[in-house]
Structures are given as structure tokens and as C-alpha cells.
Design an enzyme around this catalytic site. Structure first.
Site, PDB file in Angstrom:
ATOM      1  N   HIS A 131       0.830  -1.210   0.000  1.00  0.00           N
ATOM      2  CA  HIS A 131       0.000   0.000   0.000  1.00  0.00           C
ATOM      3  C   HIS A 131       0.857   1.249   0.000  1.00  0.00           C
ATOM      4  CE1 HIS A 131      -4.268  -1.231   1.251  1.00  0.00           C
ATOM      5  NE2 HIS A 131      -4.303  -0.584   0.106  1.00  0.00           N
TER       6      HIS A 131
ATOM      7  N   ARG B 215      -8.744  -2.920 -12.663  1.00  0.00           N
ATOM      8  CA  ARG B 215      -8.491  -4.233 -12.059  1.00  0.00           C
ATOM      9  C   ARG B 215      -9.281  -4.321 -10.756  1.00  0.00           C
ATOM     10  NH1 ARG B 215      -2.921  -3.118 -13.664  1.00  0.00           N
ATOM     11  NH2 ARG B 215      -2.029  -4.840 -14.843  1.00  0.00           N
TER      12      ARG B 215
ATOM     13  N   ARG C 229     -12.665  -4.876 -15.561  1.00  0.00           N
ATOM     14  CA  ARG C 229     -12.297  -6.279 -15.707  1.00  0.00           C
ATOM     15  C   ARG C 229     -12.853  -7.067 -14.544  1.00  0.00           C
ATOM     16  NH1 ARG C 229      -6.129  -8.013 -16.065  1.00  0.00           N
ATOM     17  NH2 ARG C 229      -6.258  -7.854 -13.816  1.00  0.00           N
TER      18      ARG C 229
ATOM     19  N   GLU D  36      -4.657 -12.726 -23.499  1.00  0.00           N
ATOM     20  CA  GLU D  36      -3.431 -12.861 -22.714  1.00  0.00           C
ATOM     21  C   GLU D  36      -2.957 -14.306 -22.632  1.00  0.00           C
ATOM     22  OE1 GLU D  36      -4.069 -11.249 -18.796  1.00  0.00           O
ATOM     23  OE2 GLU D  36      -6.047 -12.133 -18.600  1.00  0.00           O
TER      24      GLU D  36
ATOM     25  N   ASN E 158       1.323  -8.529 -20.314  1.00  0.00           N
ATOM     26  CA  ASN E 158       2.063  -9.026 -19.141  1.00  0.00           C
ATOM     27  C   ASN E 158       1.967 -10.547 -19.083  1.00  0.00           C
ATOM     28  OD1 ASN E 158       2.124  -6.312 -18.673  1.00  0.00           O
ATOM     29  ND2 ASN E 158       0.666  -6.335 -16.987  1.00  0.00           N
ATOM     30  N   ASP E 159       0.745 -11.039 -19.237  1.00  0.00           N
ATOM     31  CA  ASP E 159       0.576 -12.489 -19.206  1.00  0.00           C
ATOM     32  C   ASP E 159       0.919 -13.129 -20.546  1.00  0.00           C
ATOM     33  OD1 ASP E 159      -0.167 -13.359 -16.609  1.00  0.00           O
ATOM     34  OD2 ASP E 159      -2.016 -12.213 -16.831  1.00  0.00           O
TER      35      ASP E 159
ATOM     36  N   ARG F 126       6.303 -14.533 -14.708  1.00  0.00           N
ATOM     37  CA  ARG F 126       6.531 -13.086 -14.597  1.00  0.00           C
ATOM     38  C   ARG F 126       6.975 -12.663 -13.204  1.00  0.00           C
ATOM     39  NH1 ARG F 126       0.303 -10.842 -15.339  1.00  0.00           N
ATOM     40  NH2 ARG F 126       0.866  -9.014 -14.133  1.00  0.00           N
TER      41      ARG F 126
ATOM     42  N   CYS G 218      -3.533  -3.257 -22.851  1.00  0.00           N
ATOM     43  CA  CYS G 218      -3.529  -2.723 -21.481  1.00  0.00           C
ATOM     44  C   CYS G 218      -2.405  -3.303 -20.631  1.00  0.00           C
ATOM     45  CB  CYS G 218      -4.879  -2.941 -20.814  1.00  0.00           C
ATOM     46  SG  CYS G 218      -5.269  -4.671 -20.584  1.00  0.00           S
TER      47      CYS G 218
HETATM   48  C1  PEP Z   1      -1.821  -8.423 -18.477  1.00  0.00           C
HETATM   49  O1  PEP Z   1      -1.716  -9.616 -18.225  1.00  0.00           O
HETATM   50  O2  PEP Z   1      -1.156  -7.846 -19.371  1.00  0.00           O
HETATM   51  C2  PEP Z   1      -2.730  -7.572 -17.702  1.00  0.00           C
HETATM   52  C3  PEP Z   1      -2.993  -6.344 -18.073  1.00  0.00           C
HETATM   53  O3  PEP Z   1      -3.298  -8.094 -16.598  1.00  0.00           O
HETATM   54  P1  PEP Z   1      -2.564  -8.342 -15.201  1.00  0.00           P
HETATM   55  O4  PEP Z   1      -1.253  -7.635 -15.214  1.00  0.00           O
HETATM   56  O5  PEP Z   1      -3.503  -7.843 -14.164  1.00  0.00           O
HETATM   57  O6  PEP Z   1      -2.419  -9.841 -15.170  1.00  0.00           O
HETATM   58 MG    MG Z   2      -3.180 -10.586 -17.007  1.00  0.00          MG
END
Ligand code: PEP
Ligand code: MG
Length: 588
Positions: free
Chosen positions: A197, A304, A339, A438, A461-462, A472, A509
Site C-alpha cells: 500500500h 483491475r 475487468r 493474454e 504481461n501475461d 513473470r 492494457c
Molecule cells: C496483463 O496480463 O497484461 C494484464 C494487463 O493483466 P494483469 O497484469 O492484471 O495480469
Molecule cells: Mg493478465
């Protein structure tokens, strides 16, 4: 060898970017002394009363701070105190404490301390960084209440001198928000990950912050000159004149850049040849909504919602409706893409029981959890459909890997509508429904998915971790995790092309969307809607305004021919380096 007075450099974790220069203020918190004191039989009622009165006082104090923070820094930031107020009112904690006083004749402080130790233990065992860090919220309350019960002095961080760097072992959320930007120029903490936080607040306050900077705290003395380099994750203790000069010049550059960007914030995100790019904001905590508005985001591209579920209990439909409505109303007339719950992976909630998994990122996660717990999912869907009456809500499903999941989610969405209809609730019939792209299986058959949804959002990201088989969150393989890997770029291209062919909008995103080094490449791949952490919007916009769509397309075509992620990055640096923020130029 350490020499007092010599320049020392400590490396830590970059938690909030930027450079801060100032004099050290070492915040050493007093700890309450809890003895093993017991009370006499006839004192029990008085002791319970003393405990309840103390909770009252602590509640009044937190409400007072909440009010101050709300008027000084906005009501979103003040919400951090709501969880603490909820803890003070928690009947379970009150009852257990009272039982220890009445049953074992413990003093109020001993009973409260023991009760909270149990609560913290249950949190501390959780294999999840985010949740473990919630322990500090509990510790904050514990400290405040125990200080009062044990007769200590409750410390407050206020009236600091101008140009102060605050150093502490740990800063609790309630302490972090009390730091005034006018006086405090940077923060150095021993502990705290990027998802704590305190880190979230540091970013919201845009306070350069480094955590885990080795022995820095042991070696610093009040009044020492300090440079916090939140870009490189370094802390310079007692820098020599040369280092100080170098950083003062970087700081001036940073401030100049911020002023320039501030002055340009109304400018549209349009390429040199007139292509209009939509820049939206990712929102993790409601505090970011204001930043999104300040930077002219054209809506929220991904909210999120996990944050709501990581508290002490599941949020009710009403609570969610309120949170979603507030965001939707604040962002209107632009849309808010919300989401649905993406728990699992590294985001576990202790309110949902699940046995530990060998490969959590490949396990019970995101939509899989939601489809297996339809009541939980439908509660969220009902809240979303209702919030859709306050503005434009678009629903985004995470972690979809096959069409079956999408179909089942749609059935549950229809059921949620029926339930609202039966309950006579106002809701929107026509919420757009989209999926995150993703998982590579979805990227590979985007054309099939595009026929069935209103929007596609690339979660790089995923997608990167699944395409490259690189966790990751594992630092040992962090060097292999690379969204610029040509294999990932080819997947992005396939998704963008399929979306265009099917006329289904594709946005991005993942963190890559907010990396100015990636901007030209993404535009060139055909992505025209980028959603990012709102503070990154100005820098990304600068790149967009400096290039043409044709140029971007040429750059992307060249990148797709490269053999490695490094080749791609070097190519991009050569092509657009001059438009990148200065900290980026040194990074790559
Ligand atoms: C992603 O996976 O790119 C994403 C935006 O979601 P998160 O980072 O919450 O898994
Ligand atoms: Mg993701």
C-alpha cells in the site's frame, strides 16, 4: 570500510520514479511495551471499558486524519483508512479481546496484542506478496491502539522541514498519506514491495521512493544530505559535490520536463499525419481516477477489480455498485472497461479457499475461478450491470483460454440480468462484453473470438509469460521475460490484424502500453487504443505526436524481422530515441 561522512551508494528497488534531493529525517517509531500483566477479578469490567474507550479514541483519530487527507489530497486517497476503520469495528476482534480479559484476566493491551498476533499470523502465512503486505495495515492499527493502552505517545509525521527525505524501516499507509509533498522530496524504506500500500500511495503522491536499500538506514544520521533516485533504485548518502551537482541538474531536467508536459496536457494524442490515438488509463486503486482525469485519459481502459477482493471479506453487490458507479460517473462521458475478478496466480484472496498449486499461473485463476463460483461472479456482474446505468460500462473477462469459457460467462451474465429484472432493479441491457487476449491460444484464434465479442484487450504481461514460458514473478528468470521478444510481437500483430479484419476493436492494457519505447512499435502494429498507468500518459503522448503513422508502420515491419528482443530494442532506440524521456534513454 564505512567512513562516517563518506559518500555511500545503496541499491534497492525502484518503487516510485523520479529524483528527490534533501536532508534526512529518520523516522524511528516508538514501540508499545506490552507486559504480561494480569488484572484482578474486580478490575475486569473496568479493563474492558478501558479497551472499548481506547478503540473509540483511535477511531476518532483515524476519522480526523481521514478528513484531513480527504480535504488535502482527495477523497480517493482517504479511502485507505476505511479498511482500518473496519478493523477497529471488527466484532470478532473485539469479542476475542474481551474474552481474554474476562476469561484469563489479561490486561487490555496484552489481550488485544495476542488477538491481533493471531490475525497477523493467518495473513503472514499466505504465499502472496500483496496480501502479506496487508499485515502492515493491521500493524498500524495495533500500534495506535496499543500505544494508547500502554500509555505511550502516538507518533505523527507532520511539520517536517522543507526538502526532507524521510527514511524509515517501514511506513504504514496512514503514515505515508500524511507526508506532505510540499516538504517531503523522497522516501527510503527498508521493506515493502512494489505492490505494498505504501508503494501504491508513493506513486499516487509521485514521491520518488526506493525500498530495500541495504544498510542505508543504519548509516544515516538526521540532517545528512540524501539523493533518492527512484529511476535507478539508488540512494546516495552524503553525495560529494560532483554527484550532487549531477543530480541537481537531472532534477532540474525532470522538473522542466514535468512543467513542459503539464503545459502540453491538453494537446491531443495525434500522430504527425493526423492519426488519432486513444489513450486510456489503467486503474488499480480508485486514487488513480483523479490522475487519469488530470492527464486527459479518454476513459479507463482497464479497472483491475481484484483490489476490492483482497480485503477482509468479500465485497457485497451494493458495495461494488457504489465503487463502480463512482468511477463511471467521474469518467463519464468516456467509457470505463471494468475487468471482472482476476484472482489466482500471484493474487490470492484469503476469502476464497484453494489448496496451494504447483503452478498457480497455470492453475485456478481469473475466469476459471469465476465460472466455478457462479454466485461470486454473478454478484460482481449484477453490480456492473447496475453501474452501467450511470455511464458507459464495458465488461472485460480475464484469462479466457477457450470459447467455452466465454460462452459460459455469457450465460451467467444473462442469468445476472434475469435476477436483476426479477428484483426490479435498474440496469443496462446492453453492456459491451470483451475479453483479455493474454493466453496464446486466444491470440492464435482471435478471428474466432472476434466474432463473439465487442472488444479485445491485449494483456501483454501475461501473454509474454505464457508465450515465452517465463514466470513473470520469478526473479531468477526475469532476464528472459521480454515483451519485445519477436515471438510476442508476432502474436500482437496477428491479434491486431484479426481485429481489423473482423472490425472488432483491439486495445492493449499490459505494461508495454505505457512504455514510450514501445509506442511507435505498437502504433505500427495497428494498435490505436493504449491503456496505461495514468502517470505515463504524457510521455507516451509525446512519442505519438513526434512520429507519423507511416513511420510507425515501417518501424514495426522492421522490428518483426528482428531475431531477438535486444535487437528490437536497439532498433527502437535508434529510431525514436530522441523523443524518449531522459530516464528512459539511460535505461536502454
Ligand atoms: C496483463 O496480463 O497484461 C494484464 C494487463 O493483466 P494483469 O497484469 O492484471 O495480469
Ligand atoms: Mg493478465
Amino acid at each position: 570500510m564505512t567512513t562516517a561522512g563518506a559518500h555511500r551508494v545503496f541499491s534497492g528497488l525502484c518503487v516510485a520514479s523520479g529524483i528527490g534531493i534533501g536532508r534526512a529525517f529518520v523516522y524511528r517509531k516508538g514501540a508499545p511495551v506490552i507486559t504480561r500483566r494480569r488484572v484482578a477479578h474486580h478490575q475486569v469490567s473496568g479493563e474492558v471499558e478501558r479497551f472499548l474507550n481506547t478503540l473509540h479514541q483511535a477511531r476518532d483519530e483515524i476519522r480526523r486524519i481521514r478528513h484531513l487527507v480527504a480535504s488535502d489530497q482527495g477523497k480517493e486517497l482517504a479511502q485507505i483508512f476505511d479498511a482500518q476503520l473496519a478493523m477497529l469495528d471488527d466484532p470478532g476482534i473485539k469479542e476475542q479481546t474481551e474474552a481474554l480479559v474476562r476469561g484469563k484476566y489479561y490486561s487490555a493491551e496484552r489481550a488485544y496484542s495476542e488477538t491481533l498476533t493471531k490475525v497477523k499470523e493467518s495473513f503472514g502465512n499466505i504465499e502472496n506478496e500483496y496480501l502479506r503486505e496487508r499485515v502492515s495495515d493491521i500493524a498500524d492499527i495495533e500500534n495506535q491502539v496499543l500505544m494508547r493502552l500502554a500509555g505511550g505517545e502516538v507518533q505523527v509525521l507532520h511539520s517536517l522541514r522543507a526538502n526532507t527525505i524521510v527514511l524509515a524501516h517501514d511506513l504504514l499507509p496512514s503514515e505515508m498519506v500524511r507526508l506532505e509533498r510540499r516538504q517531503v522530496k523522497g522516501v527510503v524504506l527498508d521493506v515493502g514491495g512494489a505492490t505494498s500500500h505504501a508503494a501504491i500511495i508513493a506513486r499516487s503522491l509521485r514521491l520518488p521512493t526506493v525500498t530495500g536499500a541495504g544498510d542505508c538506514l543504519r548509516e544515516v544520521a538526521d540532517g545528512d544530505l540524501i539523493v533518492v533516485d527512484g529511476n535507478e533504485g539508488q540512494v546516495h548518502l552524503r553525495p560529494g559535490p560532483e554527484t550532487e551537482r549531477r543530480y541537481r541538474s537531472r532534477l532540474r531536467r525532470q522538473l522542466r520536463r514535468e512543467r513542459d508536459l503539464e503545459a502540453r496536457r491538453e494537446l491531443p494524442a495525434i500522430t504527425l499525419d493526423g492519426r488519432d490515438i486513444t489513450l486510456m488509463a489503467n486503474v488499480d486503486v480508485p486514487t488513480e481516477v483523479q490522475v487519469a482525469l488530470d492527464y486527459g485519459a479518454r476513459g479507463v481502459g482497464m479497472y483491475r477489480t481484484e483490489f476490492l477482493y483482497l480485503n477482509y471479506r468479500l465485497p457485497s453487490e451494493e458495495e461494488q455498485f457504489k465503487v463502480y458507479s463512482d468511477i463511471v460517473e467521474a469518467i463519464a462521458p468516456h467509457p470505463v472497461v471494468i475487468r471482472t475478478l482476476d484472482l489466482g496466480g500471484d493474487k490470492l484472496s484469503h476469502v476464497l479457499e484453494s489448496p496451494p498449486e504447483a503452478n498457480p499461473f497455470l492453475g485456478w485463476r481469473g475466469i476459471r475461478i469465476c465460472l466455478d463460483t457462479p454466485d461470486l461472479f454473478k454478484t460482481q456482474l449484477r453490480a456492473l450491470l447496475r453501474a452501467g446505468t450511470r455511464g458507459e460500462v464495458q465488461i472485460l473477462l480475464p484469462m479466457i483460454s477457450c470459447l467455452d469459457e466465454l460462452w459460459r460467462a455469457r450465460t451467467l451474465l444473462d442469468e445476472a440480468k434475469d435476477e436483476l429484472r426479477q428484483a426490479g432493479r435498474a440496469f443496462t441491457e446492453h453492456c459491451k462484453l470483451g475479453i483479455m487476449v493474454e493466453v496464446p491460444s486466444v491470440a492464435l484464434m482471435t478471428d474466432q473470438f472476434a466474432d463473439e465479442v465487442d472488444l479485445l484487450s491485449l494483456g501483454t504481461n501475461d501473454l509474454t509469460q505464457y508465450a515465452l514460458a517465463v514466470d513473470r514473478g520469478t526473479s531468477k528468470v526475469a532476464g528472459l521475460y521480454d515483451p519485445f521478444h519477436p515471438a510476442v510481437l508476432r502474436l500482437l500483430k496477428m491479434v491486431a490484424d484479426s481485429g481489423h479484419r473482423k472490425e472488432t476493436p483491439v486495445s492493449i492494457c499490459g505494461e508495454m502500453a505505457g512504455d514510450p519505447l514501445a509506442t511507435a512499435l505498437l502504433l505500427g502494429l495497428g494498435l490505436e487504443c493504449l491503456s496505461m498507468s495514468p502517470g505515463l500518459i504524457p510521455e507516451v503522448k509525446e512519442v505519438i505526436r513526434a512520429i507519423s503513422a507511416d513511420e510507425a508502420e515501417k518501424i514495426a515491419t522492421e522490428c518483426l524481422q528482428m531475431r531477438t528482443g535486444n535487437e528490437v530494442r536497439h532498433h527502437l532506440e535508434n529510431a525514436i530515441g530522441e523523443y524518449l524521456p531522459f530516464w528512459h534513454q539511460r535505461h536502454h
